[in-house]
Design a protein around this motif. Sequence first.
Motif, PDB file in Angstrom:
ATOM      1  N   SER A  42      46.118  45.426  41.892  1.00  0.00           N
ATOM      2  CA  SER A  42      44.800  45.582  42.509  1.00  0.00           C
ATOM      3  C   SER A  42      43.795  44.597  41.921  1.00  0.00           C
ATOM      4  O   SER A  42      42.942  44.055  42.636  1.00  0.00           O
ATOM      5  CB  SER A  42      44.310  47.029  42.346  1.00  0.00           C
ATOM      6  OG  SER A  42      44.109  47.333  40.964  1.00  0.00           O
ATOM      7  N   TRP A  43      43.907  44.325  40.617  1.00  0.00           N
ATOM      8  CA  TRP A  43      42.983  43.395  39.962  1.00  0.00           C
ATOM      9  C   TRP A  43      43.168  41.977  40.483  1.00  0.00           C
ATOM     10  O   TRP A  43      42.197  41.306  40.872  1.00  0.00           O
ATOM     11  CB  TRP A  43      43.214  43.454  38.455  1.00  0.00           C
ATOM     12  CG  TRP A  43      42.379  42.506  37.650  1.00  0.00           C
ATOM     13  CD1 TRP A  43      41.016  42.468  37.578  1.00  0.00           C
ATOM     14  CD2 TRP A  43      42.860  41.453  36.801  1.00  0.00           C
ATOM     15  NE1 TRP A  43      40.614  41.459  36.724  1.00  0.00           N
ATOM     16  CE2 TRP A  43      41.731  40.819  36.234  1.00  0.00           C
ATOM     17  CE3 TRP A  43      44.128  41.001  36.449  1.00  0.00           C
ATOM     18  CZ2 TRP A  43      41.830  39.757  35.349  1.00  0.00           C
ATOM     19  CZ3 TRP A  43      44.235  39.950  35.563  1.00  0.00           C
ATOM     20  CH2 TRP A  43      43.092  39.323  35.022  1.00  0.00           C
ATOM     21  N   VAL A  44      44.410  41.499  40.527  1.00  0.00           N
ATOM     22  CA  VAL A  44      44.663  40.129  40.977  1.00  0.00           C
ATOM     23  C   VAL A  44      44.348  39.988  42.463  1.00  0.00           C
ATOM     24  O   VAL A  44      43.690  39.014  42.877  1.00  0.00           O
ATOM     25  CB  VAL A  44      46.113  39.713  40.688  1.00  0.00           C
ATOM     26  CG1 VAL A  44      46.401  38.327  41.278  1.00  0.00           C
ATOM     27  CG2 VAL A  44      46.394  39.708  39.192  1.00  0.00           C
ATOM     28  N   ARG A  45      44.799  40.922  43.261  1.00  0.00           N
ATOM     29  CA  ARG A  45      44.551  40.820  44.708  1.00  0.00           C
ATOM     30  C   ARG A  45      43.054  40.800  45.012  1.00  0.00           C
ATOM     31  O   ARG A  45      42.592  40.072  45.901  1.00  0.00           O
ATOM     32  CB  ARG A  45      45.238  41.976  45.449  1.00  0.00           C
ATOM     33  CG  ARG A  45      46.758  41.825  45.524  1.00  0.00           C
ATOM     34  CD  ARG A  45      47.393  43.025  46.243  1.00  0.00           C
ATOM     35  NE  ARG A  45      46.939  43.126  47.621  1.00  0.00           N
ATOM     36  CZ  ARG A  45      47.476  42.459  48.654  1.00  0.00           C
ATOM     37  NH1 ARG A  45      48.503  41.633  48.437  1.00  0.00           N
ATOM     38  NH2 ARG A  45      47.018  42.615  49.874  1.00  0.00           N
ATOM     39  N   GLY A  46      42.286  41.601  44.277  1.00  0.00           N
ATOM     40  CA  GLY A  46      40.837  41.620  44.510  1.00  0.00           C
ATOM     41  C   GLY A  46      40.196  40.273  44.233  1.00  0.00           C
ATOM     42  O   GLY A  46      39.349  39.799  45.006  1.00  0.00           O
ATOM     43  N   LEU A  47      40.614  39.587  43.145  1.00  0.00           N
ATOM     44  CA  LEU A  47      40.035  38.287  42.805  1.00  0.00           C
ATOM     45  C   LEU A  47      40.537  37.182  43.726  1.00  0.00           C
ATOM     46  O   LEU A  47      39.800  36.228  44.019  1.00  0.00           O
ATOM     47  CB  LEU A  47      40.340  37.949  41.347  1.00  0.00           C
ATOM     48  CG  LEU A  47      39.588  38.821  40.317  1.00  0.00           C
ATOM     49  CD1 LEU A  47      40.033  38.505  38.898  1.00  0.00           C
ATOM     50  CD2 LEU A  47      38.067  38.611  40.449  1.00  0.00           C
ATOM     51  N   VAL A  48      41.793  37.285  44.189  1.00  0.00           N
ATOM     52  CA  VAL A  48      42.307  36.293  45.143  1.00  0.00           C
ATOM     53  C   VAL A  48      41.511  36.374  46.441  1.00  0.00           C
ATOM     54  O   VAL A  48      41.161  35.344  47.039  1.00  0.00           O
ATOM     55  CB  VAL A  48      43.811  36.502  45.399  1.00  0.00           C
ATOM     56  CG1 VAL A  48      44.280  35.638  46.580  1.00  0.00           C
ATOM     57  CG2 VAL A  48      44.623  36.170  44.153  1.00  0.00           C
ATOM     58  N   ARG A  49      41.194  37.582  46.886  1.00  0.00           N
ATOM     59  CA  ARG A  49      40.405  37.737  48.120  1.00  0.00           C
ATOM     60  C   ARG A  49      39.005  37.128  47.967  1.00  0.00           C
ATOM     61  O   ARG A  49      38.416  36.654  48.944  1.00  0.00           O
ATOM     62  CB  ARG A  49      40.282  39.225  48.479  1.00  0.00           C
ATOM     63  CG  ARG A  49      41.505  39.797  49.176  1.00  0.00           C
ATOM     64  CD  ARG A  49      41.208  41.152  49.802  1.00  0.00           C
ATOM     65  NE  ARG A  49      40.902  42.164  48.801  1.00  0.00           N
ATOM     66  CZ  ARG A  49      41.797  42.985  48.267  1.00  0.00           C
ATOM     67  NH1 ARG A  49      43.081  42.897  48.645  1.00  0.00           N
ATOM     68  NH2 ARG A  49      41.430  43.874  47.374  1.00  0.00           N
ATOM     69  N   ASN A  58      38.415  34.473  46.292  1.00  0.00           N
ATOM     70  CA  ASN A  58      38.606  33.067  45.921  1.00  0.00           C
ATOM     71  C   ASN A  58      38.276  32.811  44.449  1.00  0.00           C
ATOM     72  O   ASN A  58      37.752  31.756  44.076  1.00  0.00           O
ATOM     73  CB  ASN A  58      37.754  32.143  46.809  1.00  0.00           C
ATOM     74  CG  ASN A  58      38.242  32.135  48.241  1.00  0.00           C
ATOM     75  OD1 ASN A  58      39.448  32.156  48.495  1.00  0.00           O
ATOM     76  ND2 ASN A  58      37.302  32.140  49.185  1.00  0.00           N
ATOM     77  N   GLN A  59      38.583  33.776  43.608  1.00  0.00           N
ATOM     78  CA  GLN A  59      38.358  33.648  42.168  1.00  0.00           C
ATOM     79  C   GLN A  59      39.681  33.775  41.401  1.00  0.00           C
ATOM     80  O   GLN A  59      39.721  34.290  40.282  1.00  0.00           O
ATOM     81  CB  GLN A  59      37.374  34.730  41.690  1.00  0.00           C
ATOM     82  CG  GLN A  59      36.002  34.622  42.333  1.00  0.00           C
ATOM     83  CD  GLN A  59      35.064  35.743  41.901  1.00  0.00           C
ATOM     84  OE1 GLN A  59      35.395  36.533  41.015  1.00  0.00           O
ATOM     85  NE2 GLN A  59      33.898  35.807  42.512  1.00  0.00           N
ATOM     86  N   ALA A  60      40.737  33.289  42.002  1.00  0.00           N
ATOM     87  CA  ALA A  60      42.066  33.436  41.404  1.00  0.00           C
ATOM     88  C   ALA A  60      42.175  32.773  40.039  1.00  0.00           C
ATOM     89  O   ALA A  60      42.917  33.240  39.161  1.00  0.00           O
ATOM     90  CB  ALA A  60      43.124  32.857  42.350  1.00  0.00           C
ATOM     91  N   LYS A  82      48.718  33.175  45.141  1.00  0.00           N
ATOM     92  CA  LYS A  82      48.659  33.485  46.577  1.00  0.00           C
ATOM     93  C   LYS A  82      50.025  33.919  47.100  1.00  0.00           C
ATOM     94  O   LYS A  82      50.126  34.777  47.976  1.00  0.00           O
ATOM     95  CB  LYS A  82      48.147  32.276  47.352  1.00  0.00           C
ATOM     96  CG  LYS A  82      46.684  31.957  47.069  1.00  0.00           C
ATOM     97  CD  LYS A  82      46.216  30.701  47.787  1.00  0.00           C
ATOM     98  CE  LYS A  82      44.770  30.365  47.441  1.00  0.00           C
ATOM     99  NZ  LYS A  82      44.315  29.095  48.094  1.00  0.00           N
ATOM    100  N   ILE A  83      51.098  33.322  46.540  1.00  0.00           N
ATOM    101  CA  ILE A  83      52.448  33.755  46.919  1.00  0.00           C
ATOM    102  C   ILE A  83      52.653  35.205  46.477  1.00  0.00           C
ATOM    103  O   ILE A  83      53.182  36.034  47.228  1.00  0.00           O
ATOM    104  CB  ILE A  83      53.511  32.839  46.282  1.00  0.00           C
ATOM    105  CG1 ILE A  83      53.388  31.421  46.837  1.00  0.00           C
ATOM    106  CG2 ILE A  83      54.917  33.392  46.540  1.00  0.00           C
ATOM    107  CD1 ILE A  83      54.266  30.401  46.115  1.00  0.00           C
TER     108      ILE A  83
END
Length: 428
Positions: free
Chosen positions: A364-371, A373-375, A397-398
């Motif tokens: 949930s943490w990574v997906r939230g930041l990827v959405r 654009n703060q990956a 993103k993968i």
Amino acid sequence: MQKTFFGSVNSCPIAANPTLFKRRATKHNGMKLALVLTFAMICLLAGILFLAFVCRRRTRMWEVKQSSYREEQNISGPFSFQTDSTTWVADVKQATSVPVVIFEKPLLSITFADLLSATSNFDRGTLLAEGKFGPVYRGFLPGGIHVAVKVLAVGSTLTDQEAARELECLGRIKHPNLVPLTGYCVAGDQRIAIYDYMENGSLQNLLYDLPLGLQSTEDWSTDTWEEAHNNGIQNAGSEGLLTTWPFRHKIALGTARALAFLHHGCSPPIIHRDVKASSVYLDYDLEPRLSDFGLAKIFGNGLDEEIVRGSPGYVPPEFSQPEFESPTPKSDVYCFGVVLFELITGKKPVDDDYPDDKEATLVSWVRGLVRKNQASRVIDPKIRDTGPDEQMEEALKIGYLCTADLPSKRPSMQQIVGLLKDIEPAAN
């Protein structure tokens, strides 16, 4: 008269037989030679008798040791073995009566007694790990075969013959990124899988700097760490190769290739059902290898509830849906996405420090930041300067695609291999 007396020198006995000296000398030398030879023969015979005595004594001592070993191994079962979290029992009455099958050496006579000896009676000191399928022990079989012995301690619904047939099939599956199944043993209700030993431990231990067999920093001390090193266990750790992005990418790509082979290269396809960092190992050459493939089939329906419960942080969302029936290849894809997140962030799937969201999981943490654009914020500082940030962000993103809520939205493992190859770091 003088002539008569001296007329023939040959009439002198001494002068008449000049060879007499030679004959007597030859006879004297012959006696000497005979004595020397006789003495030498006596010494040689004494030496042979001494050697025979020593060898016979050693043979008797070896026979005593062997008989005592056999007596020790012939103790009656059942055999009970304790791990950190559970106790399992091998319902074996006679250790030497249960054969062990080694695929590459079918003529090698190995029994359950040899497994006992190799693992010090499955002593906790030889315990490498505990997982969903059972404990894993380290040992050396006769012939110097270095193995990891996994006891499938949960009850199986398959018969002994069915379980043996499934293990035989798994033994024929070969891939550079799979841990080879070396052999097996059907011991009472237990099915024991024997693997090649992976010298550099699991990804979980390497990522989080833990000695082999330990799951968290609460389980070890400095003494434990030193003991692990004294036992010859290697560990690349955060101070080694895992501090580079190319090496972490190599692990991700190798694991993806292993899963792609299981899903698309086997008939019928094999669903792993328990992909996680602790099931990814590094061999002697630091090649990533996926372990535990196909083991769920050995249990038949005996592991369904355990599989649905899953491993914390790796459970796909569909497992909690009322209409869920059984895992699919897309379940493995989700778990692979979590492993990919671990490789890039250096954080655990649960119970880690996730900035800005203390209640989050890794997904949930990574997906939230990827959405948002703060990956780049989630990249492990240890690898940030070892490769292009763009490649690591693409890898995130993968992982984002892999961990989609709907299985239908997740790519196949074949597609994932292609995506990872597209961002493969250039060789030095």
